[in-house]
Scaffold this active site. Sequence first.
Site, PDB file in Angstrom:
ATOM      1  N   PRO A 286       3.688  -0.569 -13.568  1.00  0.00           N
ATOM      2  CA  PRO A 286       4.436  -1.052 -12.453  1.00  0.00           C
ATOM      3  C   PRO A 286       4.829  -0.090 -11.254  1.00  0.00           C
ATOM      4  CG  PRO A 286       6.052  -1.121 -14.185  1.00  0.00           C
ATOM      5  CD  PRO A 286       4.699  -0.573 -14.848  1.00  0.00           C
ATOM      6  N   CYS A 287       3.821   0.333 -10.718  1.00  0.00           N
ATOM      7  CA  CYS A 287       4.054   1.349  -9.596  1.00  0.00           C
ATOM      8  C   CYS A 287       4.664   0.456  -8.507  1.00  0.00           C
ATOM      9  CB  CYS A 287       2.900   1.929  -9.053  1.00  0.00           C
ATOM     10  SG  CYS A 287       1.407   0.953  -8.533  1.00  0.00           S
ATOM     11  N   HIS A 288       4.610  -1.011  -8.332  1.00  0.00           N
ATOM     12  CA  HIS A 288       5.264  -1.737  -7.223  1.00  0.00           C
ATOM     13  C   HIS A 288       6.828  -1.681  -7.437  1.00  0.00           C
ATOM     14  CE1 HIS A 288       4.908  -4.520 -10.794  1.00  0.00           C
ATOM     15  NE2 HIS A 288       5.998  -5.287 -10.369  1.00  0.00           N
TER      16      HIS A 288
END
Length: 200
Positions: free
Chosen positions: A169-171
Amino acid sequence: MTTPDPVVPAPPISSGDLAWLRERLILDADSAGLLDVAYRTLDTPVGALLLAATTEGLVRVAYLTDGPDDILADLAERVSPRILEAPHRLDAAATQLDEYFRGRRVTFDLALDLRLTTGFRRDVIAHLPDIAYGHTASYAQVAASAGSPRAVRAVGSACAKNPLPVVVPCHRVVRSDGSIGQYVGGIAAKRILLDLETVA
Protein backbone atom coordinates in the site's frame (compact mmCIF):
# COMPACT_ATOMS: atom_id res chain seq x y z
CA MET A 1 0.76 -32.82 -67.68
CA THR A 2 -1.20 -33.63 -64.58
CA THR A 3 -3.39 -31.14 -62.83
CA PRO A 4 -2.59 -30.75 -59.14
CA ASP A 5 -5.30 -31.71 -56.73
CA PRO A 6 -7.25 -28.70 -55.52
CA VAL A 7 -6.32 -27.49 -52.05
CA VAL A 8 -9.15 -28.17 -49.69
CA PRO A 9 -9.26 -25.63 -46.87
CA ALA A 10 -9.33 -26.99 -43.35
CA PRO A 11 -12.67 -26.67 -41.60
CA PRO A 12 -12.90 -23.58 -39.39
CA ILE A 13 -11.99 -24.05 -35.74
CA SER A 14 -14.79 -23.22 -33.37
CA SER A 15 -14.32 -20.73 -30.55
CA GLY A 16 -14.86 -23.58 -28.10
CA ASP A 17 -12.05 -25.58 -29.69
CA LEU A 18 -9.76 -22.53 -29.62
CA ALA A 19 -10.49 -21.99 -25.93
CA TRP A 20 -9.76 -25.67 -25.22
CA LEU A 21 -6.47 -25.52 -27.17
CA ARG A 22 -5.43 -22.37 -25.35
CA GLU A 23 -6.17 -23.91 -21.95
CA ARG A 24 -4.31 -27.09 -22.98
CA LEU A 25 -1.28 -24.99 -23.98
CA ILE A 26 -1.29 -23.19 -20.63
CA LEU A 27 -1.63 -26.40 -18.62
CA ASP A 28 1.08 -28.18 -20.63
CA ALA A 29 3.47 -25.22 -20.33
CA ASP A 30 2.81 -24.97 -16.60
CA SER A 31 3.27 -28.69 -15.92
CA ALA A 32 6.47 -28.74 -17.98
CA GLY A 33 7.91 -25.83 -15.98
CA LEU A 34 7.85 -23.55 -19.04
CA LEU A 35 5.44 -20.92 -17.68
CA ASP A 36 7.67 -18.53 -15.76
CA VAL A 37 5.25 -15.59 -15.68
CA ALA A 38 1.47 -15.86 -15.79
CA TYR A 39 -0.66 -12.76 -16.19
CA ARG A 40 -4.24 -11.58 -16.36
CA THR A 41 -6.11 -8.30 -16.31
CA LEU A 42 -8.68 -7.20 -13.77
CA ASP A 43 -11.23 -4.37 -13.92
CA THR A 44 -11.32 -2.35 -10.70
CA PRO A 45 -12.71 0.99 -9.44
CA VAL A 46 -9.25 2.53 -10.11
CA GLY A 47 -9.09 1.21 -13.68
CA ALA A 48 -7.83 -1.95 -15.30
CA LEU A 49 -4.90 -3.64 -13.57
CA LEU A 50 -2.46 -6.18 -14.97
CA LEU A 51 -1.55 -8.87 -12.45
CA ALA A 52 1.50 -11.08 -13.02
CA ALA A 53 2.83 -13.96 -10.95
CA THR A 54 5.80 -16.28 -10.98
CA THR A 55 5.83 -19.62 -9.20
CA GLU A 56 7.14 -17.72 -6.15
CA GLY A 57 4.22 -15.31 -5.94
CA LEU A 58 2.68 -12.09 -7.21
CA VAL A 59 5.44 -10.17 -8.95
CA ARG A 60 3.63 -7.25 -10.59
CA VAL A 61 0.47 -5.20 -10.26
CA ALA A 62 0.36 -2.48 -12.93
CA TYR A 63 -2.11 0.19 -13.94
CA LEU A 64 -3.05 -0.29 -17.60
CA THR A 65 -3.14 3.38 -18.50
CA ASP A 66 -1.08 2.84 -21.67
CA GLY A 67 -1.84 -0.80 -22.44
CA PRO A 68 -0.03 -3.97 -21.41
CA ASP A 69 2.71 -4.16 -24.07
CA ASP A 70 5.34 -2.13 -22.21
CA ILE A 71 4.58 -3.91 -18.92
CA LEU A 72 4.89 -7.35 -20.51
CA ALA A 73 8.09 -6.34 -22.34
CA ASP A 74 9.59 -5.18 -19.03
CA LEU A 75 8.63 -8.46 -17.35
CA ALA A 76 10.10 -10.42 -20.27
CA GLU A 77 13.39 -8.53 -19.90
CA ARG A 78 13.63 -8.51 -16.11
CA VAL A 79 12.03 -11.85 -15.19
CA SER A 80 11.60 -14.19 -18.17
CA PRO A 81 10.31 -14.13 -21.74
CA ARG A 82 8.24 -17.24 -21.00
CA ILE A 83 5.01 -15.35 -20.33
CA LEU A 84 1.45 -16.45 -20.98
CA GLU A 85 -1.96 -15.08 -20.16
CA ALA A 86 -2.87 -17.75 -17.61
CA PRO A 87 -5.55 -16.40 -15.28
CA HIS A 88 -5.78 -19.50 -13.06
CA ARG A 89 -2.43 -18.76 -11.38
CA LEU A 90 -3.84 -15.39 -10.34
CA ASP A 91 -7.25 -16.49 -9.07
CA ALA A 92 -6.36 -15.86 -5.42
CA ALA A 93 -4.94 -12.40 -6.15
CA ALA A 94 -7.97 -11.43 -8.25
CA THR A 95 -10.37 -12.69 -5.56
CA GLN A 96 -8.57 -10.81 -2.78
CA LEU A 97 -8.43 -7.59 -4.81
CA ASP A 98 -12.14 -7.88 -5.54
CA GLU A 99 -12.81 -8.37 -1.82
CA TYR A 100 -10.64 -5.35 -1.03
CA PHE A 101 -12.49 -3.10 -3.46
CA ARG A 102 -15.83 -4.30 -2.05
CA GLY A 103 -14.70 -3.32 1.45
CA ARG A 104 -14.54 -6.93 2.64
CA ARG A 105 -10.76 -7.25 3.02
CA VAL A 106 -8.30 -5.03 4.91
CA THR A 107 -5.08 -7.05 4.42
CA PHE A 108 -3.79 -9.26 1.63
CA ASP A 109 -2.66 -12.81 2.23
CA LEU A 110 -0.63 -13.51 -0.91
CA ALA A 111 2.84 -14.84 -1.59
CA LEU A 112 4.91 -12.00 -3.07
CA ASP A 113 7.89 -12.16 -5.38
CA LEU A 114 9.89 -8.97 -4.71
CA ARG A 115 12.63 -9.53 -7.30
CA LEU A 116 11.72 -6.31 -9.15
CA THR A 117 12.87 -4.12 -6.29
CA THR A 118 16.27 -4.04 -4.54
CA GLY A 119 18.32 -2.12 -2.01
CA PHE A 120 16.69 0.72 -0.09
CA ARG A 121 13.61 0.58 -2.31
CA ARG A 122 13.06 -2.98 -1.17
CA ASP A 123 13.44 -1.91 2.46
CA VAL A 124 10.72 0.69 1.89
CA ILE A 125 8.43 -1.81 0.14
CA ALA A 126 8.89 -4.22 3.05
CA HIS A 127 7.71 -1.55 5.53
CA LEU A 128 4.65 -0.32 3.61
CA PRO A 129 2.33 -3.14 4.78
CA ASP A 130 3.01 -1.95 8.34
CA ILE A 131 0.82 1.09 7.58
CA ALA A 132 -2.56 -0.19 8.69
CA TYR A 133 -5.70 -0.08 6.56
CA GLY A 134 -7.43 3.26 6.99
CA HIS A 135 -4.23 4.98 8.19
CA THR A 136 -1.50 6.97 6.48
CA ALA A 137 2.17 7.71 7.15
CA SER A 138 4.35 10.52 5.86
CA TYR A 139 7.29 9.97 3.55
CA ALA A 140 9.51 11.05 6.47
CA GLN A 141 7.95 8.48 8.81
CA VAL A 142 8.46 5.71 6.26
CA ALA A 143 12.07 6.80 5.75
CA ALA A 144 12.68 6.55 9.49
CA SER A 145 11.02 3.12 9.74
CA ALA A 146 13.18 1.90 6.83
CA GLY A 147 16.30 2.97 8.73
CA SER A 148 17.23 6.13 6.79
CA PRO A 149 15.43 9.15 8.31
CA ARG A 150 16.91 11.61 5.79
CA ALA A 151 15.97 9.57 2.74
CA VAL A 152 12.57 11.19 2.21
CA ARG A 153 13.04 11.63 -1.56
CA ALA A 154 14.24 8.05 -1.87
CA VAL A 155 11.01 6.91 -0.21
CA GLY A 156 9.05 8.87 -2.81
CA SER A 157 11.06 7.18 -5.55
CA ALA A 158 10.50 3.74 -3.99
CA CYS A 159 6.74 4.36 -3.86
CA ALA A 160 6.74 5.56 -7.48
CA LYS A 161 8.56 2.37 -8.52
CA ASN A 162 6.52 0.03 -6.31
CA PRO A 163 5.96 -3.09 -8.46
CA LEU A 164 2.89 -4.11 -6.42
CA PRO A 165 0.66 -1.07 -5.88
CA VAL A 166 -2.61 -1.58 -3.99
CA VAL A 167 -1.38 -4.92 -2.57
CA VAL A 168 1.71 -3.23 -1.12
CA PRO A 169 0.00 0.00 0.00
CA CYS A 170 2.16 2.88 -1.22
CA HIS A 171 -1.11 4.86 -1.56
CA ARG A 172 -1.06 5.22 2.24
CA VAL A 173 2.11 7.34 2.10
CA VAL A 174 1.34 11.06 2.10
CA ARG A 175 3.18 14.35 2.55
CA SER A 176 4.01 15.68 6.00
CA ASP A 177 1.46 18.50 5.57
CA GLY A 178 -1.29 15.93 5.04
CA SER A 179 -1.67 16.45 1.28
CA ILE A 180 -1.79 13.19 -0.62
CA GLY A 181 1.23 13.64 -2.88
CA GLN A 182 1.88 11.72 -6.09
CA TYR A 183 0.92 8.17 -6.97
CA VAL A 184 1.94 5.61 -9.60
CA GLY A 185 -1.71 5.18 -10.66
CA GLY A 186 -2.45 8.91 -10.63
CA ILE A 187 -3.80 11.20 -7.93
CA ALA A 188 -7.44 10.31 -8.71
CA ALA A 189 -6.72 6.62 -8.09
CA LYS A 190 -4.93 7.45 -4.84
CA ARG A 191 -7.94 9.44 -3.64
CA ILE A 192 -10.28 6.55 -4.47
CA LEU A 193 -8.11 4.11 -2.51
CA LEU A 194 -7.81 6.39 0.52
CA ASP A 195 -11.54 7.19 0.47
CA LEU A 196 -12.38 3.49 0.19
CA GLU A 197 -10.35 2.76 3.30
CA THR A 198 -11.76 5.73 5.18
CA VAL A 199 -15.37 4.78 4.47
CA ALA A 200 -14.85 1.23 5.71
